[in-house]
Design an enzyme around this catalytic site. Structure first.
Site, PDB file in Angstrom:
ATOM      1  N   CYS A  79       1.243  -1.121  -0.191  1.00  0.00           N
ATOM      2  CA  CYS A  79       0.118   0.045  -0.106  1.00  0.00           C
ATOM      3  C   CYS A  79       0.651   1.255  -0.335  1.00  0.00           C
ATOM      4  O   CYS A  79       0.293   2.291  -0.876  1.00  0.00           O
ATOM      5  CB  CYS A  79      -0.712  -0.337   0.554  1.00  0.00           C
ATOM      6  SG  CYS A  79      -1.776   1.158   1.226  1.00  0.00           S
ATOM      7  N   CYS A 115      -5.841  -2.298   7.752  1.00  0.00           N
ATOM      8  CA  CYS A 115      -7.330  -1.437   7.546  1.00  0.00           C
ATOM      9  C   CYS A 115      -8.356  -1.857   7.313  1.00  0.00           C
ATOM     10  O   CYS A 115      -9.682  -1.446   7.119  1.00  0.00           O
ATOM     11  CB  CYS A 115      -6.104   0.036   7.037  1.00  0.00           C
ATOM     12  SG  CYS A 115      -6.752  -0.769   5.082  1.00  0.00           S
TER      13      CYS A 115
END
Length: 334
Positions: free
Chosen positions: A89, A180
């Site tokens: 990410c 997340c």
């Protein structure tokens, strides 16, 4: 007039303190990266921005996260690998979003609340207790030229104390420890909800003897010794995943050590590349454990000759190479 900087403002204490420290030298704009799951993150980030008096924006990154992180995450598990989504990410989603806003408002730098340092464009470790350089090792050299990590010389306890001194509203907010996009931490259930789970199959030993039934190879990783539900003359550990045969191989763990570790897609940071062997220390997972190794070029990847055997180096995880505190580079373990 202060130079502009864009800070990833998550709603947690680390980025909040980073914002306050950056204010001493920069004109800070906070950016909350929204992945569409709700929660208090956006409101907490907005409250921090209001308390500090800085401009605040949000960016919807769900489509990019799905493409660059979530889809590869699912594919890795189905292929018998153990993915590392945060390391994917950072260079592909998080930092590009920060740079996009920086370009729009004319900011030269971007920042986050990571515990690491950048010196002359070289990524270096943060303080030993909470160093996060491992997860940042896939950032590019070009990206690192424009990144500032204000928490690199602090430990977490110091940051929380600063947050209280600064009157930051999230000073005592608990840390988020989960992925997340899987806030409950149950990645197997997440895969199953998306139709990416693998079927049940056999636990076998190295000779192919059936020891029991597994719940799907996506539920296991190399070296795992808990939650197997198999009894025998010794404790069992996962030694191999065989997606083609849908088998999980178990052993007593004595065969988990590896003298050699191979990696692909090297990302060179402190050097331009390898022309011959290089002595390094290496992390093979997100932990403080570092092991001495000789790093060698090998076709399109790298070979690590471990000075002491590495336990269960896991395909899909990251090998990060260090020269002292400096990150030499990284490669995906195959």
């Amino acid at each position: 007039m202060k130079e502009k900087i864009v800070l990833g403002l998550s709603g947690g204490v680390d980025s909040a303190v980073a914002a306050r420290l950056l204010q001493e030298r920069y004109e800070v704009t906070g950016l909350y990266l929204d992945i569409g799951l709700g929660g208090t993150g956006a409101a907490d980030a907005a409250a921090v921005a209001e308390r500090l008096g800085i401009p605040f924006e949000t960016a919807d990154i769900w489509a990019e996260l799905e493409r660059e992180v979530c889809a590869p995450f699912a594919a890795d598990y189905r292929a018998g690998r153990t993915p590392l989504p945060c390391a994917r990410c950072n260079p592909a989603v998080k930092f590009p979003a920060l740079f996009a806003l920086a370009g729009r408002i004319g900011a030269r730098y971007v920042s986050t609340g990571h515990y690491a340092r950048v010196e002359n464009g070289v990524l270096k470790k943060g303080m030993p207790a909470n160093d996060q350089s491992y997860m940042l090792a896939r950032l590019t050299r070009e990206q690192l030229q424009k990144v500032i990590f204000p928490l690199g010389d602090y430990e977490k306890a110091q940051v929380r104390a600063l947050a209280r001194d600064f009157g930051i509203p999230v000073a005592d907010k608990p840390d988020s420890m989960e992925i997340c996009f899987i806030p409950d931490g149950d990645y197997a259930a997440w895969l199953e909800r998306r139709g990416f789970s693998t079927p049940e199959g056999n636990f076998v030993d190295k000779d192919g003897k059936v020891l029991g039934r597994h719940r799907g190879i996506h539920c296991y990783t190399l070296g795992q010794g808990r939650g197997l539900g198999v009894s025998g003359p010794h404790r069992y550990y996962v030694t191999a995943l065989r997606p083609d045969a849908n088998e999980v191989v178990l052993s007593d763990g004595s065969d988990l050590g590896r003298d050699e570790v191979r990696g692909t897609e090297p990302n060179w940071l402190a050097v331009d590349g390898l022309t011959g062997p290089m002595e390094v220390t290496v992390r093979l997972r997100h932990s403080r454990t570092q092991t001495a190794a000789t790093l060698e070029p090998e076709e399109d990847g790298v070979l690590l000759r471990m000075h002491t055997p590495a336990r269960a180096p896991t395909p899909g995880q990251l090998a990060v190479f260090y020269d002292g505190d400096a990150v030499v580079g990284s490669a995906w373990i195959v």
